[in-house]
Scaffold this active site. Structure first.
Site, PDB file in Angstrom:
ATOM      1  N   PRO A   9       0.579  -1.017  -0.150  1.00  0.00           N
ATOM      2  CA  PRO A   9      -0.813  -0.105  -0.320  1.00  0.00           C
ATOM      3  C   PRO A   9       0.941   1.303   0.129  1.00  0.00           C
ATOM      4  CG  PRO A   9      -0.223  -0.724   1.977  1.00  0.00           C
ATOM      5  CD  PRO A   9       0.871  -2.067   1.019  1.00  0.00           C
ATOM      6  N   ASN A  10       0.130   2.263  -0.725  1.00  0.00           N
ATOM      7  CA  ASN A  10       0.584   3.138  -0.563  1.00  0.00           C
ATOM      8  C   ASN A  10       2.142   3.930  -1.694  1.00  0.00           C
ATOM      9  OD1 ASN A  10      -0.894   5.258   1.371  1.00  0.00           O
ATOM     10  ND2 ASN A  10       0.010   3.734   2.628  1.00  0.00           N
ATOM     11  N   ARG A  17       5.497  11.236  -2.473  1.00  0.00           N
ATOM     12  CA  ARG A  17       5.225  10.271  -0.766  1.00  0.00           C
ATOM     13  C   ARG A  17       6.464  10.403  -0.424  1.00  0.00           C
ATOM     14  NH1 ARG A  17       5.069   4.403   1.285  1.00  0.00           N
ATOM     15  NH2 ARG A  17       3.824   4.728   3.279  1.00  0.00           N
ATOM     16  N   TYR A  22      11.159   8.121   0.897  1.00  0.00           N
ATOM     17  CA  TYR A  22      11.391   7.923   0.154  1.00  0.00           C
ATOM     18  C   TYR A  22      12.284   7.898  -0.809  1.00  0.00           C
ATOM     19  CZ  TYR A  22       8.077   5.594   3.614  1.00  0.00           C
ATOM     20  OH  TYR A  22       7.249   5.150   4.619  1.00  0.00           O
ATOM     21  N   ASN A  73       7.807  -5.365  -0.777  1.00  0.00           N
ATOM     22  CA  ASN A  73       7.640  -4.827  -0.283  1.00  0.00           C
ATOM     23  C   ASN A  73       6.764  -4.451   0.492  1.00  0.00           C
ATOM     24  OD1 ASN A  73       7.560  -2.194   1.410  1.00  0.00           O
ATOM     25  ND2 ASN A  73       8.172  -1.028  -0.469  1.00  0.00           N
ATOM     26  N   ALA A  76       2.837  -0.824   4.778  1.00  0.00           N
ATOM     27  CA  ALA A  76       2.658  -0.713   6.105  1.00  0.00           C
ATOM     28  C   ALA A  76       2.128  -2.058   6.694  1.00  0.00           C
ATOM     29  CB  ALA A  76       1.887   0.189   6.220  1.00  0.00           C
ATOM     30  N   GLU A  97      11.746  -9.978   1.815  1.00  0.00           N
ATOM     31  CA  GLU A  97      10.807  -8.721   2.028  1.00  0.00           C
ATOM     32  C   GLU A  97      12.346  -7.337   1.641  1.00  0.00           C
ATOM     33  OE1 GLU A  97      10.106  -9.287   6.007  1.00  0.00           O
ATOM     34  OE2 GLU A  97      10.203  -6.681   6.707  1.00  0.00           O
ATOM     35  N   HIS A  99      12.673  -3.419   1.968  1.00  0.00           N
ATOM     36  CA  HIS A  99      12.724  -2.119   2.452  1.00  0.00           C
ATOM     37  C   HIS A  99      13.061  -0.652   1.182  1.00  0.00           C
ATOM     38  CE1 HIS A  99       8.685  -3.659   5.332  1.00  0.00           C
ATOM     39  NE2 HIS A  99      10.271  -4.606   4.919  1.00  0.00           N
ATOM     40  N   ARG A 106      13.606   3.426  12.380  1.00  0.00           N
ATOM     41  CA  ARG A 106      12.371   4.424  11.812  1.00  0.00           C
ATOM     42  C   ARG A 106      11.569   4.389  13.376  1.00  0.00           C
ATOM     43  NH1 ARG A 106       9.746   4.560   6.759  1.00  0.00           N
ATOM     44  NH2 ARG A 106       8.759   6.448   8.011  1.00  0.00           N
TER      45      ARG A 106
HETATM   46  C1  DQA Z   1       8.441   0.574   3.583  1.00  0.00           C
HETATM   47  C2  DQA Z   1       8.278   0.706   5.090  1.00  0.00           C
HETATM   48  C3  DQA Z   1       6.736   0.641   5.648  1.00  0.00           C
HETATM   49  O1  DQA Z   1       7.480   1.242   7.535  1.00  0.00           O
HETATM   50  C4  DQA Z   1       5.823   2.121   5.234  1.00  0.00           C
HETATM   51  O2  DQA Z   1       4.555   1.453   5.946  1.00  0.00           O
HETATM   52  C5  DQA Z   1       6.245   1.974   4.208  1.00  0.00           C
HETATM   53  C6  DQA Z   1       6.872   2.147   2.958  1.00  0.00           C
HETATM   54  C7  DQA Z   1       9.398   1.429   3.222  1.00  0.00           C
HETATM   55  O3  DQA Z   1       9.876   0.869   1.347  1.00  0.00           O
HETATM   56  O4  DQA Z   1      10.210   1.775   3.516  1.00  0.00           O
HETATM   57  O5  DQA Z   1       4.817   2.088   3.287  1.00  0.00           O
HETATM   58  O6  DQA Z   1       7.639  -0.673   3.258  1.00  0.00           O
END
Ligand code: DQA
Length: 144
Positions: A9-10, A17, A22, A73, A76, A97, A99, A106
Site C-alpha cells: 500500500p501507498n 510521498r 522514500y 515490499n 505498512a 522482504e 524496504h 525509524r
Molecule cells: C516501507 C516501510 C514501511 O514502514 C512503510 O509503512 C511503507 C514503506 C519502506 O519501503 O521503507 O509504506 O515498507
C-alpha cells in the site's frame, strides 16, 4: 527463472510521498529498472501493486506454480498483517522482504516485521536500490 515483485500500500505514490524518507524515484521508474535488471539476469518478471491486503494475499497465492521467488515490499502491512505472513508460509515460495527505508532506524512500531520470520531474508534502507538487491537475492535463493 520467474520472479514476482509485490508492492504494497501507498507505494503507488512513490515520487511524491515523503520524498525525504522514500526518495524521488517513482514506482514506474523502479519497475523499469527492475525490468532491465531482470533481462540482464535472465529472469522473467511479473509486477503487482495493491493498496488492499486481500489483493496482495491473492497475488501471493496465484504465484504458486509460476514464481521461483517473490520480492515483496509489504509496506505498512509488514507491521500488521498475519494474512500476508500466512500466505507467504502457505505457498512456500522463497520470499525476500524489502524496504526503501531502514525500518529499524525509524519509529518503534516499524521495527517489528510479521513477515521477516517467514522470509528468506530482509533488505532495508537502500532506497530504490533495495529492489535491485532484492532481485539479486531472489536469483540466489531460487538457484539453491
Ligand atoms: C516501507 C516501510 C514501511 O514502514 C512503510 O509503512 C511503507 C514503506 C519502506 O519501503 O521503507 O509504506 O515498507
Amino acid at each position: 527463472m520467474n520472479v514476482l515483485i509485490i508492492h504494497g500500500p501507498n507505494l503507488n505514490l512513490l515520487g511524491t510521498r515523503e520524498p525525504e524518507v522514500y526518495g524521488s524515484t517513482t514506482l514506474e521508474d523502479i519497475n523499469a529498472m527492475l525490468t532491465d535488471e531482470a533481462k540482464r539476469l535472465g529472469i522473467e518478471l511479473r509486477t503487482v501493486q495493491s493498496n488492499s491486503e486481500g489483493a496482495l494475499v491473492d497475488a501471493i497465492q496465484a504465484a504458486k506454480g509460476w514464481a521461483d521467488a517473490i520480492v515483496m515490499n509489504p509496506a505498512a502491512y509488514t507491521h500488521t498483517s498475519v494474512a500476508l505472513r500466512d500466505a507467504v508460509s502457505a505457498v512456500g515460495i522463497p520470499t525476500i522482504e524489502i524496504h526503501l527505508s531502514n525500518i529499524h532506524a525509524r519509529e518503534k512500531f516499524r521495527h517489528r516485521s510479521l513477515i521477516a520470520p517467514v522470509a528468506a531474508g530482509q533488505i532495508a534502507g537502500f532506497g530504490a536500490e533495495s529492489y535491485r538487491l532484492g532481485l539479486l537475492a531472489a536469483k540466489s535463493v531460487a538457484a539453491r
